[in-house]
Scaffold this active site. Structure first.
Site, PDB file in Angstrom:
ATOM      1  N   ASP A   1       0.837  -1.199   0.000  1.00 36.14           N
ATOM      2  CA  ASP A   1       0.000   0.000   0.000  1.00 36.14           C
ATOM      3  C   ASP A   1       0.880   1.261   0.000  1.00 36.14           C
ATOM      4  OD1 ASP A   1       0.903  -0.055   2.608  1.00 36.14           O
ATOM      5  OD2 ASP A   1      -1.069   0.200   3.535  1.00 36.14           O
ATOM      6  N   SER A   2       2.206   1.061   0.047  1.00 40.36           N
ATOM      7  CA  SER A   2       3.143   2.172  -0.143  1.00 40.36           C
ATOM      8  C   SER A   2       2.906   2.821  -1.500  1.00 40.36           C
ATOM      9  CB  SER A   2       4.594   1.671  -0.042  1.00 40.36           C
ATOM     10  OG  SER A   2       4.794   0.529  -0.843  1.00 40.36           O
TER      11      SER A   2
ATOM     12  N   LYS B   1      -1.022  -9.491   2.997  1.00 39.85           N
ATOM     13  CA  LYS B   1      -0.283  -9.016   4.178  1.00 39.85           C
ATOM     14  C   LYS B   1      -1.200  -8.110   5.002  1.00 39.85           C
ATOM     15  CE  LYS B   1       3.054  -5.698   3.974  1.00 39.85           C
ATOM     16  NZ  LYS B   1       2.512  -4.649   4.860  1.00 39.85           N
TER      17      LYS B   1
ATOM     18  N   GLU C   1      -1.152  -5.551   8.582  1.00 37.18           N
ATOM     19  CA  GLU C   1      -0.315  -4.890   9.584  1.00 37.18           C
ATOM     20  C   GLU C   1      -0.916  -5.067  10.974  1.00 37.18           C
ATOM     21  OE1 GLU C   1       0.399  -0.734   8.813  1.00 37.18           O
ATOM     22  OE2 GLU C   1       1.211  -1.115   6.817  1.00 37.18           O
TER      23      GLU C   1
ATOM     24  N   GLU D   1       9.434  -4.122  10.590  1.00 38.02           N
ATOM     25  CA  GLU D   1       9.801  -2.809  10.030  1.00 38.02           C
ATOM     26  C   GLU D   1      10.307  -1.876  11.129  1.00 38.02           C
ATOM     27  OE1 GLU D   1       7.015  -1.058   7.288  1.00 38.02           O
ATOM     28  OE2 GLU D   1       8.065   0.871   7.286  1.00 38.02           O
TER      29      GLU D   1
ATOM     30  N   ASP E   1      -1.180  -6.319  -0.403  1.00 35.33           N
ATOM     31  CA  ASP E   1      -1.165  -5.657   0.902  1.00 35.33           C
ATOM     32  C   ASP E   1      -2.571  -5.151   1.233  1.00 35.33           C
ATOM     33  OD1 ASP E   1       0.067  -4.709   3.152  1.00 35.33           O
ATOM     34  OD2 ASP E   1       1.133  -3.061   2.165  1.00 35.33           O
TER      35      ASP E   1
HETATM   36  O1  KIV Z   1       3.519  -1.129   1.735  1.00 34.91           O
HETATM   37  C1  KIV Z   1       4.662  -1.593   1.670  1.00 34.91           C
HETATM   38  O2  KIV Z   1       5.390  -1.427   0.672  1.00 34.91           O
HETATM   39  C2  KIV Z   1       5.150  -2.356   2.816  1.00 34.91           C
HETATM   40  C3  KIV Z   1       6.594  -2.722   2.836  1.00 34.91           C
HETATM   41  C4  KIV Z   1       7.387  -1.540   3.209  1.00 34.91           C
HETATM   42  C5  KIV Z   1       6.869  -3.871   3.714  1.00 34.91           C
HETATM   43  O3  KIV Z   1       4.400  -2.646   3.697  1.00 34.91           O
END
Ligand code: KIV
Length: 280
Positions: free
Chosen positions: A47-48, A116, A118, A185, A86
């Site tokens: 989600d970056s 993924k 968080e 992280e 994510d």
């Molecule tokens: O969103 C993302 O790119 C991430 C990575 C930094 C692990 O969660």
């Protein structure tokens, strides 16, 4: 040796055999192809993307539809790497049912191999529900950008014994819940080393030192495509912004001076056809 598609077993065997897992992000077809061709084990559609591709100030506004759109493109460029979607903020917090539905979208619509999430104990129920639905989950502890406001900013986590112990407990809980691996992280190197030693599943570090079972970076950071700010843990292997910027300026200059396009970049027509055309 013939290259095969990476599986969870391959990732877990790497930990067992003391071989490092490589992971990078990709949000579209061309970057996913490059990352896949480089032989990287895992591609994360992170989600970056909200920050490094969409220009948002944080990952919080990223929606499921945005993630699916980009994950579908990354899927088309990924042949061998293990592809992870994510889960964005508020896609797994409201109810177990919604968490399963959204995780399912990554699998059914975008062809991801896993998702993924968080967080620690606060996402355990959702994590177990998704895993029970047959979808593998990668955990994410330490600095969790979706809840950065609760954490008091982008800060290293687990800097004292109490904080470090909390991350270790959460890692154990995610392992028990059935996560196949955990991202750590912004955690001090020795804390990440300890967690890595204690867990039977792989740890993948970002700003967590060299002793995790694998490493992940945001690709746009490490190739110098996003330089609004560069976190301490990022190593820039290329400075693509400068390379692209040079090319763009050269193009502008050549178009303005009539240098581009020349004959090699144009299409020709036979003389007699031009003559006929002129007669009409
Ligand atoms: O969103 C993302 O790119 C991430 C990575 C930094 C692990 O969660």
């Amino acid at each position: 040796m013939e290259r095969k598609k990476i599986t969870i077993t391959d990732l877990q065997n790497k930990k067992r055999d003391g071989k490092k897992i490589t992971m990078l992000t990709a949000y579209d077809y061309p970057m996913a192809r490059l990352v896949d061709d480089a032989g990287i084990d895992v591609i994360l559609v992170g989600d970056s993307l909200g920050m490094v591709v969409l220009g948002l100030d944080s990952t919080v506004p990223v929606t499921m539809d945005m993630m699916i759109h980009h994950a579908m493109a990354a899927r088309r460029g990924t042949k061998y790497a293990f592809l992870i979607g994510d889960m964005p903020f508020m896609s797994y917090q409201i109810s177990k049912e919604e968490a399963i539905r959204n995780a399912g979208r990554f699998m059914k619509e975008a062809g991801c191999d896993a998702v993924k999430l968080e967080g620690g104990e606060e996402v355990l129920e959702a994590t177990m529900a998704i895993i029970n639905a047959g979808i593998p989950v990668l955990g994410h502890l330490g600095l969790t950008p979706q809840t950065v406001s609760k954490l008091g900013g982008f800060k290293v986590q687990g800097k004292d014994a109490e904080g470090a112990n909390k991350i270790l407990e959460q890692a154990y809980a995610l392992e028990r819940a059935g996560c196949f691996a955990i991202v750590l992280e912004c955690v001090p190197d020795r804390v990440a080393k300890l967690i890595t030693k204690k867990l039977s599943i792989p740890t993948i570090g970002i700003g967590a030192g060299p002793d995790c079972d694998g490493q992940v970076l945001v690709t746009n950071d490490m190739v110098g495509l996003f330089d609004r700010f560069v976190p301490k843990f990022v190593k820039q292997y290329v400075k693509l912004s400068a390379v692209i910027s040079d090319g763009l300026k050269k193009y502008k200059d050549e178009v303005e001076k009539g240098i581009f396009p020349d004959a090699t970049h144009s299409f020709s027509i036979k003389d007699e056809e031009i003559k006929k055309l002129k007669k009409k």
